[in-house]
Design a protein around this motif. Structure first.
Motif, PDB file in Angstrom:
ATOM      1  N   GLU A  27       0.854  -1.133  -0.136  1.00 43.36           N
ATOM      2  CA  GLU A  27       0.043  -0.034   0.112  1.00 43.36           C
ATOM      3  C   GLU A  27       0.905   1.442  -0.056  1.00 43.36           C
ATOM      4  OE1 GLU A  27      -2.999   0.302  -0.362  1.00 43.36           O
ATOM      5  OE2 GLU A  27      -3.554  -1.865  -0.435  1.00 43.36           O
ATOM      6  N   PRO A  28       0.567   2.162  -0.882  1.00 44.36           N
ATOM      7  CA  PRO A  28       1.375   3.403  -1.023  1.00 44.36           C
ATOM      8  C   PRO A  28       1.039   4.237   0.063  1.00 44.36           C
ATOM      9  CG  PRO A  28      -0.120   3.489  -2.843  1.00 44.36           C
ATOM     10  CD  PRO A  28      -0.286   2.231  -2.076  1.00 44.36           C
ATOM     11  N   ALA A  29      -0.165   4.214   0.462  1.00 50.98           N
ATOM     12  CA  ALA A  29      -0.536   5.192   1.798  1.00 50.98           C
ATOM     13  C   ALA A  29      -1.047   4.144   2.946  1.00 50.98           C
ATOM     14  CB  ALA A  29      -1.420   6.237   1.243  1.00 50.98           C
ATOM     15  N   PRO A  30      -1.027   4.679   4.001  1.00 51.82           N
ATOM     16  CA  PRO A  30      -0.112   6.020   4.563  1.00 51.82           C
ATOM     17  C   PRO A  30       1.253   5.823   4.333  1.00 51.82           C
ATOM     18  CG  PRO A  30      -0.838   4.492   6.319  1.00 51.82           C
ATOM     19  CD  PRO A  30      -1.755   3.914   5.284  1.00 51.82           C
ATOM     20  N   ILE A  31       2.107   6.511   4.587  1.00 54.04           N
ATOM     21  CA  ILE A  31       3.413   6.695   4.368  1.00 54.04           C
ATOM     22  C   ILE A  31       3.935   6.192   5.861  1.00 54.04           C
ATOM     23  CG2 ILE A  31       5.724   7.748   3.984  1.00 54.04           C
ATOM     24  CD1 ILE A  31       3.907   9.542   2.146  1.00 54.04           C
ATOM     25  N   HIS A  32       4.848   4.879   6.047  1.00 51.15           N
ATOM     26  CA  HIS A  32       5.358   4.586   7.064  1.00 51.15           C
ATOM     27  C   HIS A  32       6.851   4.976   6.787  1.00 51.15           C
ATOM     28  CE1 HIS A  32       2.475   1.558   8.251  1.00 51.15           C
ATOM     29  NE2 HIS A  32       2.074   1.753   7.024  1.00 51.15           N
ATOM     30  N   VAL A  33       7.319   5.660   8.402  1.00 50.77           N
ATOM     31  CA  VAL A  33       8.928   6.148   8.341  1.00 50.77           C
ATOM     32  C   VAL A  33       9.043   5.592   9.702  1.00 50.77           C
ATOM     33  CG1 VAL A  33       8.518   8.189   6.849  1.00 50.77           C
ATOM     34  CG2 VAL A  33       7.914   8.172   9.316  1.00 50.77           C
ATOM     35  N   THR A  34      10.399   5.390   9.750  1.00 47.23           N
ATOM     36  CA  THR A  34      11.064   5.015  11.020  1.00 47.23           C
ATOM     37  C   THR A  34      12.220   6.219  11.346  1.00 47.23           C
ATOM     38  OG1 THR A  34      10.869   2.693  10.765  1.00 47.23           O
ATOM     39  CG2 THR A  34      12.544   3.355  12.374  1.00 47.23           C
ATOM     40  N   VAL A  35      12.222   6.561  12.608  1.00 41.52           N
ATOM     41  CA  VAL A  35      13.081   7.658  13.285  1.00 41.52           C
ATOM     42  C   VAL A  35      13.668   7.257  14.681  1.00 41.52           C
ATOM     43  CG1 VAL A  35      11.345   9.406  12.040  1.00 41.52           C
ATOM     44  CG2 VAL A  35      10.955   8.754  14.417  1.00 41.52           C
TER      45      VAL A  35
END
Length: 232
Positions: free
Chosen positions: A17-25
């Protein structure tokens, strides 16, 4: 950096799935909450980061391990099959071993059992997300697992048919009828199934409704295998 399904999209997994965008910080970084953004906190080693199209993302095996452990099972299964398909066949066993190690050594133990079981099912040989879901449905029912993309050959060894799934010892085949692929080929499929029947095969066809409510499909498969005396 991008992680999870968002990373898989960059690596070429069309079913992610292109959305939502998952980020790791990192844990110490504050990120403003916003719609369409899912933030995961954790440490990522420099060697586990690549740049694709100018965007920093985790490597394929890290992204897949996360999706297998924390996403819904059907999505994770189809992503696993597509990710494995992206890897050359000669390197697939090594890649699978890397993903398994990532799952086993995740700091967060939640989802490990799911991740390992789905990775064990995935082969990279199925041709659509729906076929991945179909295999998962068969596995969940406790049926023997069929071989994906099974080739039937004539007496000279030439390929004449390729089945989505097959229990070869029982000569039972399972085909998924997607709307686009089969809308205008019902007659051809019927002729094909009849020819396979003459060759000793039983062909069971499944569609989207069977994925929504699989009990009747599972009963048909189980009955066909039992009639052929097939046991694992």
């Amino acid at each position: 950096m991008l992680s999870g399904q968002s990373a898989l999209v960059l690596h070429g997994c069309a079913c992610a799935e292109p959305a939502p965008i998952h980020v790791t910080v990192p844990y110490f970084r504050n990120v403003e909450r916003r719609a369409g953004l899912v933030v995961h906190r954790g440490a990522v080693k420099p060697q586990d980061v690549v740049e694709i199209g100018g965007l920093r993302t985790v490597v394929l095996e890290v992204a897949l391990a996360e999706v297998l452990c924390r996403d819904d099972r059907r999505t994770a299964m189809s992503c696993a099959d597509q990710a494995l398909a992206l890897v050359p066949g000669s390197e697939r066993a090594e890649f699978r071993a890397c993903v398994e190690e990532r799952i086993r050594t995740r700091p967060d133990p939640r989802g490990r059992r799911q991740g390992l079981s789905l990775l064990d099912l995935a082969s990279g040989r199925v041709e659509s997300p729906m076929e991945s879901w179909l295999l998962l449905t068969v596995a969940d029912a406790g049926l023997p697992l069929p071989e994906p993309q099974f080739v039937i050959r004539d007496l000279e060894g030439r390929e004449i048919y390729r089945l989505d799934f097959a229990w070869n010892a029982a000569q039972v085949g399972l085909e998924y009828d997607g709307y686009e692929a089969h809308e205008h080929r019902q007659d051809r499929d019927a002729r094909r199934d009849e020819d396979l029947r003459r060759r000793g095969w039983v062909i069971i066809r499944a569609g989207i409704d069977d994925l929504k409510e699989p009990s009747a499909l599972i009963a048909r498969i189980r009955a066909a295998l039992q009639r052929r005396g097939f046991t694992e």
